[in-house]
Design a protein around this motif. Structure first.
Motif, mmCIF file in Angstrom:
data_model
loop_
_atom_site.group_PDB
_atom_site.id
_atom_site.type_symbol
_atom_site.label_atom_id
_atom_site.label_comp_id
_atom_site.label_asym_id
_atom_site.label_seq_id
_atom_site.Cartn_x
_atom_site.Cartn_y
_atom_site.Cartn_z
ATOM 1 N N MET A 58 0.931 -1.284 -0.039
ATOM 2 C CA MET A 58 -0.005 -0.046 -0.120
ATOM 3 C C MET A 58 0.704 1.261 0.015
ATOM 4 O O MET A 58 1.795 1.219 0.938
ATOM 5 N N CYS A 59 0.872 1.998 -1.049
ATOM 6 C CA CYS A 59 1.798 3.215 -0.955
ATOM 7 C C CYS A 59 0.954 4.659 -1.060
ATOM 8 O O CYS A 59 -0.048 4.882 -1.492
ATOM 9 N N LYS A 64 4.269 16.277 -3.403
ATOM 10 C CA LYS A 64 4.922 16.849 -4.513
ATOM 11 C C LYS A 64 4.285 16.213 -5.973
ATOM 12 O O LYS A 64 4.118 16.909 -6.859
ATOM 13 N N LEU A 65 3.576 15.104 -5.932
ATOM 14 C CA LEU A 65 3.031 14.369 -6.947
ATOM 15 C C LEU A 65 1.333 14.739 -7.188
ATOM 16 O O LEU A 65 0.851 14.512 -8.292
ATOM 17 N N LEU A 78 7.931 4.353 -8.928
ATOM 18 C CA LEU A 78 9.431 4.280 -8.128
ATOM 19 C C LEU A 78 8.716 4.188 -6.785
ATOM 20 O O LEU A 78 8.297 5.162 -6.378
ATOM 21 N N VAL A 79 8.912 3.123 -5.984
ATOM 22 C CA VAL A 79 8.482 3.182 -4.433
ATOM 23 C C VAL A 79 9.538 3.237 -3.594
ATOM 24 O O VAL A 79 10.558 2.486 -3.738
ATOM 25 N N ASP A 90 6.151 4.790 -0.190
ATOM 26 C CA ASP A 90 5.624 5.899 -0.730
ATOM 27 C C ASP A 90 6.249 6.012 -2.182
ATOM 28 O O ASP A 90 7.068 5.339 -2.739
ATOM 29 N N VAL A 91 5.057 6.592 -2.911
ATOM 30 C CA VAL A 91 5.304 6.745 -4.366
ATOM 31 C C VAL A 91 6.220 8.099 -4.443
ATOM 32 O O VAL A 91 5.872 9.195 -4.301
#
Length: 182
Positions: A58-59, A64-65, A78-79, A90-91
């Motif tokens: 679970m990310c 920022k995104l 990219l995790v 985190d993504v």
């Protein structure tokens, strides 16, 4: 009155006209990071992704995104791994399809990774538990005329069954016939 020279406004402040996608450098994973593919978008900045080390995580999409980079099902990301929570991450970055192809050609992504396919982890037919069944008479023939005739026959049978049930239910001793005595 001074002239407006186009340096202000909402679109200028948010940087809508930037062209950053052309000269982006390919980012490889480092220690504490893993490549993954999004399986579900859960909402509230959460996605479920299958990391290519074999773990489903679970990310959380970083601030920022958010609202700048839209992450969809099937995207390569990219995790950033968490040491204290192995099932969460985190993504950090979303790879465009061309970047993902370059990663696959470089050998960083496995050969079975599906790039640019939204149904990579999609629902299979009947996976939601709902199946639709037609009457056997409607399925037998492929012609449109035969199908229409079969549906008409099926509807007529059901209407006849409903009328038969209504006729048997009306003789149950209702007192609607009291007007005959007058």
């Amino acid at each position: 009155m001074p002239k407006n020279k186009g340096k202000g406004g909402k679109s200028h402040r948010k940087g809508k006209n930037k062209k950053e996608g052309d000269a982006r450098v390919l980012v490889f994973k480092q220690y504490g990071q893993e490549y993954g593919q999004v399986t579900k978008v859960l909402g509230q900045c959460q996605v479920e992704c299958y990391c290519f080390d074999g773990v489903t995580r679970m990310c959380h999409i970083r601030g920022k995104l958010r609202k700048k980079v839209w992450i969809n099902q099937g995207d390569i990301i990219l995790v950033g791994l968490r040491e204290f929570e192995p099932k969460r991450g985190d993504v950090l970055l979303k790879y465009f399809s061309e970047e993902a192809r370059r990663l696959k050609n470089a050998g960083d992504l496995p050969e079975d990774a599906r790039i640019n396919e939204t149904d990579a982890f999609g629902e299979e037919e009947g996976a939601d538990g709902i199946t639709f069944k037609l009457a056997a008479s409607a399925v037998e023939d492929d012609g449109p005329e035969d199908t229409v005739a079969a549906w008409d026959k099926l509807i007529a049978e059901r209407e006849a069954a409903m009328e038969g049930g209504a006729a048997s239910g009306s003789g149950s001793g209702s007192d609607d016939d009291d007007d005959d005595d007058d």
